[in-house]
Write a protein that holds these residues in place. Structure first.
Motif, PDB file in Angstrom:
ATOM      1  N   GLN A 267       0.826  -1.220   0.000  1.00 47.10           N
ATOM      2  CA  GLN A 267       0.000   0.000   0.000  1.00 47.10           C
ATOM      3  C   GLN A 267       0.857   1.265   0.000  1.00 47.10           C
ATOM      4  OE1 GLN A 267      -0.520  -2.678   1.912  1.00 47.10           O
ATOM      5  NE2 GLN A 267      -2.673  -2.946   2.475  1.00 47.10           N
ATOM      6  N   MET A 268       2.024   1.193   0.658  1.00 51.29           N
ATOM      7  CA  MET A 268       2.871   2.387   0.736  1.00 51.29           C
ATOM      8  C   MET A 268       3.525   2.701  -0.603  1.00 51.29           C
ATOM      9  SD  MET A 268       2.254   3.538   3.636  1.00 51.29           S
ATOM     10  CE  MET A 268       3.342   4.950   3.540  1.00 51.29           C
ATOM     11  N   VAL A 269       3.607   1.736  -1.497  1.00 46.31           N
ATOM     12  CA  VAL A 269       4.134   2.013  -2.833  1.00 46.31           C
ATOM     13  C   VAL A 269       3.200   2.967  -3.568  1.00 46.31           C
ATOM     14  CG1 VAL A 269       4.801   1.004  -5.046  1.00 46.31           C
ATOM     15  CG2 VAL A 269       5.351  -0.186  -2.926  1.00 46.31           C
ATOM     16  N   LEU A 270       1.891   2.830  -3.344  1.00 44.56           N
ATOM     17  CA  LEU A 270       0.932   3.737  -3.970  1.00 44.56           C
ATOM     18  C   LEU A 270       1.124   5.165  -3.457  1.00 44.56           C
ATOM     19  CD1 LEU A 270      -2.289   1.505  -3.895  1.00 44.56           C
ATOM     20  CD2 LEU A 270      -0.623   1.791  -5.739  1.00 44.56           C
ATOM     21  N   ILE A 271       1.362   5.303  -2.157  1.00 43.52           N
ATOM     22  CA  ILE A 271       1.629   6.633  -1.589  1.00 43.52           C
ATOM     23  C   ILE A 271       2.917   7.201  -2.179  1.00 43.52           C
ATOM     24  CG2 ILE A 271       2.081   7.922   0.526  1.00 43.52           C
ATOM     25  CD1 ILE A 271      -0.729   6.866   0.434  1.00 43.52           C
ATOM     26  N   SER A 272       3.954   6.387  -2.225  1.00 45.26           N
ATOM     27  CA  SER A 272       5.263   6.846  -2.714  1.00 45.26           C
ATOM     28  C   SER A 272       5.193   7.251  -4.172  1.00 45.26           C
ATOM     29  CB  SER A 272       6.306   5.741  -2.522  1.00 45.26           C
ATOM     30  OG  SER A 272       6.387   5.350  -1.176  1.00 45.26           O
ATOM     31  N   SER A 273       4.547   6.415  -4.992  1.00 48.32           N
ATOM     32  CA  SER A 273       4.462   6.743  -6.418  1.00 48.32           C
ATOM     33  C   SER A 273       3.622   7.995  -6.648  1.00 48.32           C
ATOM     34  CB  SER A 273       3.888   5.559  -7.201  1.00 48.32           C
ATOM     35  OG  SER A 273       2.607   5.211  -6.709  1.00 48.32           O
ATOM     36  N   GLY A 274       2.623   8.228  -5.788  1.00 42.28           N
ATOM     37  CA  GLY A 274       1.839   9.453  -5.896  1.00 42.28           C
ATOM     38  C   GLY A 274       2.672  10.685  -5.608  1.00 42.28           C
ATOM     39  N   ILE A 275       3.542  10.595  -4.602  1.00 42.62           N
ATOM     40  CA  ILE A 275       4.445  11.712  -4.297  1.00 42.62           C
ATOM     41  C   ILE A 275       5.383  11.959  -5.474  1.00 42.62           C
ATOM     42  CG2 ILE A 275       6.342  12.440  -2.796  1.00 42.62           C
ATOM     43  CD1 ILE A 275       4.966  10.896  -0.526  1.00 42.62           C
ATOM     44  N   LEU A 276       5.906  10.896  -6.050  1.00 39.65           N
ATOM     45  CA  LEU A 276       6.809  11.043  -7.194  1.00 39.65           C
ATOM     46  C   LEU A 276       6.091  11.679  -8.376  1.00 39.65           C
ATOM     47  CD1 LEU A 276       8.698   7.613  -7.059  1.00 39.65           C
ATOM     48  CD2 LEU A 276       9.449   9.834  -6.194  1.00 39.65           C
ATOM     49  N   PHE A 277       4.827  11.287  -8.589  1.00 38.68           N
ATOM     50  CA  PHE A 277       4.059  11.874  -9.689  1.00 38.68           C
ATOM     51  C   PHE A 277       3.894  13.375  -9.482  1.00 38.68           C
ATOM     52  CE2 PHE A 277       0.025  13.203 -11.566  1.00 38.68           C
ATOM     53  CZ  PHE A 277       0.229  12.858 -12.900  1.00 38.68           C
ATOM     54  N   MET A 278       3.582  13.799  -8.268  1.00 38.45           N
ATOM     55  CA  MET A 278       3.412  15.231  -8.002  1.00 38.45           C
ATOM     56  C   MET A 278       4.706  15.992  -8.241  1.00 38.45           C
ATOM     57  SD  MET A 278       0.877  15.687  -4.743  1.00 38.45           S
ATOM     58  CE  MET A 278       0.772  17.444  -5.096  1.00 38.45           C
ATOM     59  N   ARG A 279       5.831  15.320  -7.987  1.00 40.29           N
ATOM     60  CA  ARG A 279       7.125  15.989  -8.132  1.00 40.29           C
ATOM     61  C   ARG A 279       7.582  16.091  -9.585  1.00 40.29           C
ATOM     62  NH1 ARG A 279      11.283  16.170  -3.789  1.00 40.29           N
ATOM     63  NH2 ARG A 279      10.050  16.768  -1.976  1.00 40.29           N
ATOM     64  N   LEU A 280       6.852  15.470 -10.485  1.00 37.56           N
ATOM     65  CA  LEU A 280       7.170  15.639 -11.903  1.00 37.56           C
ATOM     66  C   LEU A 280       6.878  17.050 -12.375  1.00 37.56           C
ATOM     67  CD1 LEU A 280       5.665  12.345 -13.409  1.00 37.56           C
ATOM     68  CD2 LEU A 280       8.073  12.823 -12.911  1.00 37.56           C
ATOM     69  N   PHE A 281       6.044  17.766 -11.615  1.00 33.87           N
ATOM     70  CA  PHE A 281       5.598  19.092 -12.031  1.00 33.87           C
ATOM     71  C   PHE A 281       6.113  20.160 -11.068  1.00 33.87           C
ATOM     72  CE2 PHE A 281       2.517  15.869 -13.204  1.00 33.87           C
ATOM     73  CZ  PHE A 281       2.420  16.059 -14.581  1.00 33.87           C
ATOM     74  N   THR A 282       6.268  21.343 -11.612  1.00 35.02           N
ATOM     75  CA  THR A 282       6.700  22.475 -10.802  1.00 35.02           C
ATOM     76  C   THR A 282       5.946  23.720 -11.250  1.00 35.02           C
ATOM     77  OG1 THR A 282       8.635  23.730 -10.050  1.00 35.02           O
ATOM     78  CG2 THR A 282       8.605  23.065 -12.363  1.00 35.02           C
ATOM     79  N   ILE A 283       5.895  24.693 -10.380  1.00 32.83           N
ATOM     80  CA  ILE A 283       5.203  25.953 -10.701  1.00 32.83           C
ATOM     81  C   ILE A 283       6.236  27.073 -10.778  1.00 32.83           C
ATOM     82  CG2 ILE A 283       3.502  27.647  -9.947  1.00 32.83           C
ATOM     83  CD1 ILE A 283       1.981  25.405  -8.583  1.00 32.83           C
ATOM     84  N   LYS A 284       6.342  27.690 -11.943  1.00 33.55           N
ATOM     85  CA  LYS A 284       7.247  28.819 -12.144  1.00 33.55           C
ATOM     86  C   LYS A 284       6.461  29.964 -12.776  1.00 33.55           C
ATOM     87  CE  LYS A 284      11.445  26.048 -12.774  1.00 33.55           C
ATOM     88  NZ  LYS A 284      12.555  25.685 -13.698  1.00 33.55           N
ATOM     89  N   ASN A 285       6.584  31.120 -12.130  1.00 35.12           N
ATOM     90  CA  ASN A 285       5.868  32.305 -12.613  1.00 35.12           C
ATOM     91  C   ASN A 285       4.369  32.027 -12.772  1.00 35.12           C
ATOM     92  OD1 ASN A 285       8.344  33.727 -12.803  1.00 35.12           O
ATOM     93  ND2 ASN A 285       8.709  32.868 -14.848  1.00 35.12           N
ATOM     94  N   TYR A 286       3.841  31.291 -11.768  1.00 40.99           N
ATOM     95  CA  TYR A 286       2.416  30.975 -11.712  1.00 40.99           C
ATOM     96  C   TYR A 286       1.969  30.070 -12.862  1.00 40.99           C
ATOM     97  CZ  TYR A 286       2.560  34.867  -8.444  1.00 40.99           C
ATOM     98  OH  TYR A 286       2.883  35.701  -7.413  1.00 40.99           O
TER      99      TYR A 286
END
Length: 588
Positions: free
Chosen positions: A194-213
């Protein structure tokens, strides 16, 4: 000593201006705190020969097959729990047995080791947030307190491995250490998927970044780093998707809502009428750790943990907050991902197992780290007031604030000792104590293929302490999530109840012959109406009402009239029991 009275020096000590030696000192203190909780419980676990952690009775007893393959032949309970055990978990116990460790002994030795590993990675992870060994020490202490308010790690079951593995994953992810980070993902999949799902979700969010809104992809190097982690996560989860349990299918919501065992008095209670208990603090259905329902502990944990984003947002006033690493984003990321999987698990209940598993573990970790960092930042702000004092009145106010912050820290660190969660004192271990050594010794001297029937709560101890099969257990043995398994144990329970309270010997004998029962363990007071308040009877309310009526009319079951010569062991202690020879009953 004088320099420790210098507020300016103390401010530096809270921040990053400390030597490596001092950091190792605080790490050593963190490990000592962890041992101070673990060692007393470890000594207690070996203080009596028949003592075993409650959850381990279900998840570890079958592993005695590693030492003696002839144990538990054709045993439904042993076969089921062996089938649902994650590969990494069962393999670790198998390896331990090959070098001479009895599985029960190994189970008791594991928790201190797992907690020490968790302490190290929590400390190092907090240092990635803010290079303050004091904040790291507080975070490590808080996670240890959290884990001793539950029996997860002390159980030595698969959930015990969540904390060392997930904290290791977070640390190596923040450090960009590729192979240890991938190794942590693989191990989570092998021990607690189950924790692999949490970990992969965190990694997915980190694929993106916000620059200049504007939302965009992260840098190419980090993109490769995170995508590789996601790929490994998918690979390690495929076997769970492609190889369904032989005890399936999975229970559906419609089926579950009609089951007493998932109701308020059920062994696996899930559905609650109380909104907060169901969605927030339910042991299986809620998002938060159940012990956080105690407001005296929830406020420090949640209050301080959620304070970190506020002090970072106001970093112009909180000087130390300016040193917080961007890696602290993992806190909101973990919370968002956990919340998403929590609702998905509710929507797909019970195909992703229990929703609570996607909230409580990650929240304990990130809130402990966040609280430790936030507390030190706030403490530093108070000291800044003291350094910049311009009048006696301001000095007194600053000193009072510093004293208040110190008291708050002290209360936070000793708070668990003031709690009584589920009527237990801190630290919580939930060890089950076997109080019938005569029964265990007699049964363990019998052939390895014997079968014991019983409705006594003591039946849960027999596989672990006597190393002999039971027809069906109670509580944790009666898991309803795989219908192929639950239908069999439910049928056995119903027939066991019917046979134990059968008015004629014929019904009793038919049951013994059908299942090949060799011995029957009964409580001395099983014919009393008060005995029907045991949890086993609440799983079958219609039958319970029928038995209440029958016993209320004075109609005793045939088992109560069995000849005294069929009793092979009788223990007359606080809860008297009798062990009956089934072959003798057949001759009546």
């Amino acid at each position: 000593m004088a320099r420790f009275m210098d507020v300016s020096y103390l401010r530096k000590y809270l921040g990053s201006e400390v030597s490596a030696q001092q950091r190792y000192l605080w790490l050593g203190l963190s490990l000592l705190v962890s041992l101070s909780y673990s060692i007393p419980v470890l000594f207690q676990s070996f203080s009596y020969p028949y003592l075993m952690q409650d959850d381990a009775r279900q998840h570890v007893f079958w592993m005695q097959r590693f030492v003696d393959p002839e144990l538990f032949p054709n045993d439904l309970l042993a076969d089921y729990f062996q089938s649902v055990a994650p590969w990494g978990y069962s393999t670790l116990y198998w390896l331990a047995s090959q070098i001479g460790f009895d599985p029960v002994v190994f189970n008791k030795l594991l928790p201190p080791v797992l907690l020490l590993i968790t302490t190290v990675y929590t400390f190092l992870g907090a240092m990635q947030f803010l290079p303050s060994p004091v904040a790291a020490f507080i975070s490590a202490t808080l996670i240890n307190q959290n884990l001793w308010l539950r029996d997860d790690v002390v159980s030595g079951t698969p959930v015990a491995f969540v904390y060392p593995l997930f904290t290791a994953f977070l640390y190596y992810m923040m450090r960009r250490s590729l192979f240890p980070y991938l190794g942590a993902i693989v191990l989570m999949g092998l021990f607690y998927p189950q924790m692999v799902l949490i970990s992969s979700g965190i990694l997915f969010m980190r694929l993106f970044t916000i620059k200049n809104y504007r939302l965009g992809l992260t840098s190419a190097s980090e993109l490769r780093f995170y995508l590789l982690g996601i790929a490994v996560s998918v690979g390690i989860m495929l076997p769970y998707v492609l190889e369904p349990s032989v005890y399936g299918p999975i229970l559906t919501r419609a089926e579950a809502q009609d089951m007493a065992t998932l109701g308020n008095r059920g062994w696996s209670r899930f559905f609650r009428n109380h909104f907060t208990r169901f969605w927030a603090c339910g042991k299986r259905s809620g998002f938060l750790p159940p012990e956080w329902c105690d407001i005296s502990f929830a406020l420090p944990q949640l209050g301080l943990g959620l304070m970190l984003p506020l002090v970072i947002w106001g970093r112009q006033r909180f000087t130390l907050a300016q040193r917080v690493s961007p890696e602290a984003l993992v806190v909101p990321q973990a919370l968002i991902v956990s919340l998403c999987w929590f609702f998905v698990a509710h929507a797909l209940v019970f195909r992703l197992h229990l929703p609570n598993r996607y909230g409580e573990h990650s929240i304990r970790i990130v809130m402990a780290v966040s609280a430790g960092v936030a507390l030190v930042i706030a403490w530093d702000r108070v000291m800044k007031w003291l350094v910049n004092r311009q009048s006696i009145a301001q000095s007194l106010r600053a000193f009072a604030a510093l004293a208040g912050a110190s008291c708050a820290l002290t209360i936070l660190l000793v708070n668990p000792y003031q709690l009584e969660f589920d009527r237990e004192n801190f630290p919580i271990d939930r060890y089950a104590k076997g109080i019938y050594p005569e029964v265990y010794e007699y049964l363990s001297a019998q052939p390895k293929d014997i079968l014991v029937a019983s409705l006594s709560p003591e039946v849960n101890n027999l596989p672990s302490f006597a190393k002999r099969s039971v027809l069906v257990g109670g509580g944790g043995f009666v898991l309803p999530y795989h219908t192929g398994y639950f239908q069999q144990v439910e049928e056995r329970l119903l027939e066991n109840i019917s046979a134990q309270y059968a008015p004629q010997l014929d019904g009793l004998k038919q049951f013994i012959e059908k299942y090949g029962v060799d011995y029957w363990l009964i409580d001395h007071n099983f014919t009393d109406l008060t005995y029907l308040s045991e949890d086993v009877f609440f799983q079958f309310p219609i039958m319970r009402d029928r038995l209440i009526q029958r016993l209320g009319e004075g109609r005793l079951p045939a088992l109560a009239r069995v000849a005294p010569n069929c009793v092979v062991v009788e223990v007359d202690n606080v809860k008297p029991v009798k062990l009956l020879d089934a072959a003798c009953i057949l001759e009546q």
